[in-house]
Design a protein around this motif. Sequence first.
Motif, short mmCIF file in Angstrom:
data_model
loop_
_atom_site.label_atom_id
_atom_site.label_comp_id
_atom_site.label_asym_id
_atom_site.label_seq_id
_atom_site.Cartn_x
_atom_site.Cartn_y
_atom_site.Cartn_z
N ALA A 1 71.64 -7.65 52.47
CA ALA A 1 70.98 -6.20 52.46
C ALA A 1 70.83 -6.26 50.82
CB ALA A 1 72.19 -5.32 52.59
N GLY A 2 71.69 -6.97 50.05
CA GLY A 2 71.77 -6.71 48.49
C GLY A 2 70.43 -7.50 48.05
N GLN A 3 70.25 -8.78 48.79
CA GLN A 3 69.04 -9.48 48.28
C GLN A 3 67.81 -8.72 48.59
OE1 GLN A 3 68.46 -13.26 50.31
NE2 GLN A 3 67.90 -14.40 48.35
N ILE A 4 67.85 -8.43 49.72
CA ILE A 4 66.50 -7.54 50.18
C ILE A 4 66.35 -6.36 49.21
CG2 ILE A 4 65.55 -6.26 51.98
CD1 ILE A 4 66.73 -8.09 53.97
N SER A 5 67.21 -5.59 48.86
CA SER A 5 67.07 -4.31 47.80
C SER A 5 66.56 -4.92 46.58
CB SER A 5 68.38 -3.89 47.75
OG SER A 5 68.92 -3.26 48.98
#
Lengths: 389, 580
Positions: free
Chosen positions: B31-35
Motif C-alpha cells: 500500500a505504501g509503495q503504491i501511494s
Amino acid sequence: MSSSFTCNTCGLAFPTSGGQKEHMRSDWHRYNLKRRVAQLPSISMDTFNEKVSKMTIAEEEVDPNISKRELRKQKKEEIMRQRMELLQKARMAMMQKEEENNNTEEKPEMEENDKEEHKEDELEEQEDEDETEEAATDALLQKKLKSQIKIAPNTCLFCKNHESKDIPTNLEHMFMTHGLYVPEKKYLTNAAGLLEYLGEKIGLGNVCLVCNYQGKNVEAVRAHMLAKQHCRLPYESEDEKLEISDFYDFSSTYAAPTKSEIAGNDEDWEDVSGGEEGDEEDDEDDEEFDQDVLYNDGVELYLPTGIKVGHRSLQRYFKQDLKPEKTLTEGQGTVVAAETRHLVSIVDKKEMAVQQRVWKTEISNKKRNDKRAAKFINNQPHFRDPLLQ
Amino acid sequence: MEISALPDHQDLLLTGKNVLNETVLDKYRLAGQISQTALKYIISLIHDSYHLGKTSPPLTPVELCLLGDSYLYTALSSVYQKSVTEKGIAQPVSIDVNDVAVGVSPEIGTTAEKINRAFVPGDIVKISLGAHVDGYTANVSHTIVIYPPSTDASEPKPSGPLLGSKADAICAAYIATEAAISLLGCALSPEKLPGAYAGRGKVTGQMLREVVDGIAKSFGCVVAPGSKIRRLRRFLAGQAENIVAEKDFKGVIWSEAHQEFAMLQKSQKLNSEQSALVSVDNHQNFNKLGVSESSAIPTDNFVVVAGEVYSVDIRMASVSRFEAAGLVTLQNIDEFSGKNNSKDDIVAKSDVYIRDFAMNYTLKLKSSRSLLSRVEKTSSVYPFKLAHYADSFPIKTTLSVDEQRSLLDQVRKDINKQKLGLSECVNNHLIVAKKMHLAKFLPLDVILNSSNENARNSGADLTLMHNTLPGFEVPLPKLGITHLKLRSLIKHAEPIDVARESATVVLDNFDNEKRVVRLTGSTKFFPANWVHSDFKLQDETTEALIKLTQDQRFGIKVKECQPMKLTDIKGAAGDQMALD
C-alpha cells in the motif's frame, strides 16, 4: 246382555273394568288400533297369535348379537360361496360334456337336447327353489350373452344408433354431446381398446361407467347415464386410474428409466389390485422409484430437475418479499465494532401506537368535558349588566 | 442500530488482525509503495505542466485528481487479486492550494472555478492521497512549491528559494514530521531518547505534542486544527473521523481548544491547580458528548507501543506576520451562495463521500439503490468519488495528455448518471460528504469582544457539521465560544496559508527487527522544496531527535518504501521526476 265395559275396536265386552283395562294394555288391542288407523279391519285374537308366533320364529333365526354389518358380510360370503360352488359345478359339467363329446359323437343332438331340457328344468327349479343357484347364474350369463349388444369402437356409447366414420370423430362426438372427457389423451395409445372395453361394460354388463348401477338392459343403463350425467370416465382414485391404465403409456414421462424398469413397473402397475403380496412388492418398487427421481419431505416436493415445489398451503410465506439479510465485509464489521456513537433509537411501533391511542382518548375526553361544562357556563335566566349591579 | 459485530469478532477485528506479521507487513508495504508512486506520478505531472511547459494548457487540479485516482485504481487492482477482496483507494487524491487546509478533490465538471484554477508561481500545493490493501492503509501528504518555469526545459529546477511565511510553514511542517517520526521510532528502543527526554523510558502523547509545538513555535507557526499524530488500525485509518466516533482512539490532536490553552498559559503564570483547571480534558461527563465509551475521546495520556502503526499528519500555518495574537481556525467550504462573507470566498460542493454504516434506510429510487450497493461493494469503509463509478474510469496513464482529456470528458458525462442516485443517499445520511476547510486567522480581540462566559453547548448536533472529534465540540471552551459563534466571527478573519506533510510509519518489532518502516513520505524521494526560512530550530532536543534517524549506526533504523519507476506508468514520456 249389555255391559258398560267394552272395546269397540276389537268388539269385546267386559264384565269388570279391570278386565277392560287389562285388554287395553294388551299387544293385540294395540295392534288392532294401528290397523284401525290404517283403515283395516280388526283381527281376531287367534289370527293375532298366529302372526306373532310366525314373527318370533323369524326373529329367533337372527342372532341378536350380530350387527347389521356383520350380517351383510355373512350374506356376501354366502353368496360368494354359492358362486364358487356354481363355478365348480359348471367346470365339472364342461369336463363331463367334453368327455361325452369325445366318447359318443353319435348323439350330440340328443345330448344337447337333453342338456337344454335339463336347463329348462333347472330354470324352473330355480324359480321354484333357491337350491339350484349354479344353474341360475349360468342362466343369467346366458341371458346376458343373448341380449348382449355389441358397441363398436366407432359408435357412440350413449346414443342408440350413432355411428361415426372413425374413432377420433366418435370421441369428439361423445365429448361434444355427452361430455365424455378422456383423461390424459396425450398418453392414450389404445383408443380402440378403451372404447371396446367401455362398450362391453355398457353393452354386456349393463353397468354405469361412474356409479356401478346395473340396469336390466342397455337402454336402462343408457337412460340412467344420460339422466344422471354419468357420461364420464372417473379418473381420481388409484383404482379408477388402474382400471383403464392398460390403454395408456406413460413411459415417456419417466426420468430415463432402464428398459427393465419400464417392464417391471408395467407389471407392477397391473398387479396393484391383485393379492396382498403383490401390493407389498409394488410399494417397495414405488419407493425405489421415488428416491431416484423425486421425493417429498412434507413441505416441498423435490423434482428430478432440481426444482423445489412448495405446497400451496405455504403460499403466503413464499409470496412475501423479504429484504435479504445483510452480511458485513471485514472492513464494515471493523468500523461497526469500533463505533461508539449514541444513535437515536428506532421508535418501537407498538409502543408508539399505544401512546397515540392514549393521546387520542385524552383529547376526546377533554373535548367532551369542555362541551359538558360549557352547557352550564351561563346559568342565569336573564341578562344582567354588571355595571348596574 | 440494526447491524452489530459479535463480541468475539470484535476482538479479532480490532486487535487480532492488527498484530504485525509477514503478510501484514507485506500488505502495508505494498500500500505504501503504491501511494508513493502515485505521489511521484502527480508531482511529475505538475512538473510537466507548470515547470517544464510540456503540457499546455496545464493540467488543472480536477484533472490531476482524476489521473492520480486512475493510477491508484489500476495499480491496486493488479495486486493480491485472489486472496484480498477489500483493497482500493483509501483517500482520493486531493489537491489543496495555499489557504485551503484540507479536502479539496473536485469532481470533473465542477463549476467552482476558484478551486479548479491553474496554479500560479508562488503557490504551495498540498497533495494528499492514500491506498489500502486489505484494510492496511498508507496515507501520504506532501507540499510542493510552484515556481516560474525554468529556461532550461530538461530538468525542473527553481531559480531561487521560496521566502516568507509560506517558507516558514513548509519548513515547520517538514521538520515537525521528521521529528515526530523519530520520536515515534524511539518507542522501539526508549534508551535512545535524547536530550530532555533521556531516561523517560517511554514515548507518550505529551512528548509528541511538546516536540511539534516546540518546532511550530521556533518557526513562528501554529499547528493548524485538524493536525494529528494517531494510531492506525486495519480499516481504521481516520478516513471516517468525525463520522464514526472510534473506540480506543489513540493519538494527539490539535484543535482550537489547544491554542486557547496555550494562550492562557502564556498570558498568566498558572500554578499547577489552575493549570489543571484550564487544561484540555474532556473525559468527565463523556456520556453527554454522544459517545458510549470514553476511549473515543482523544487524550494525550497514552504511551506509544512498538508494533503499532502511526500516521503523522502535521499542518502548519505561519502567524509571524500578524502582530496581534490570534487563533488559527477552520472555515467550512460549502455550496451555499448568498452568505454575508466576502466575495473572494470559495463556494463549492464537496465531492468526496463516505458511507456511514450506522445508518439504515430503505431507498426508494432504483438508481440510488444500485449506487449504494456499488459503494458498499467496492469502496467499503473508505471515501469515494462519483468518478470512480464512471464507465470510462480508470483512465490509462500511458496515454498522451490529449487522449486523456477526451476520456476525462467521457467521465464527466458518465457521472451525471450517478448523481441522481447520490442525492437520496445523502439526504438520508447513508452517505456523508467529507468536509472541505479553509484556514483562517481570527484576531483574539475579536473573540474577546464577543465571548460569553455562560455559553455551554454540548455541540453533539454540530459535530457532523464542523468536523470535530468527540470532546471537542466547543472550539473554545474556556472563552465560551461555540462553533456557531465562531462562524459568525469568521468574517473578521484573514486567510492564512497552510503547509502539510503527512506520513505513515510502522513501528516494526516483528522478529526482533526494531526498525521504523516508513510507508509513505521520504527524505530521500520526496524532500522539501527549496525554501528559505529566517527562523531556525532553537531546541537542542529536537535537533538531536532529527539526527537520530540520520545516524545509521547508533540511531534509529528507518526503512523507506521506494516508489516504482515512472517509465512503466507514463510510457515513453520517461522518468522525468527530478529531485529539486
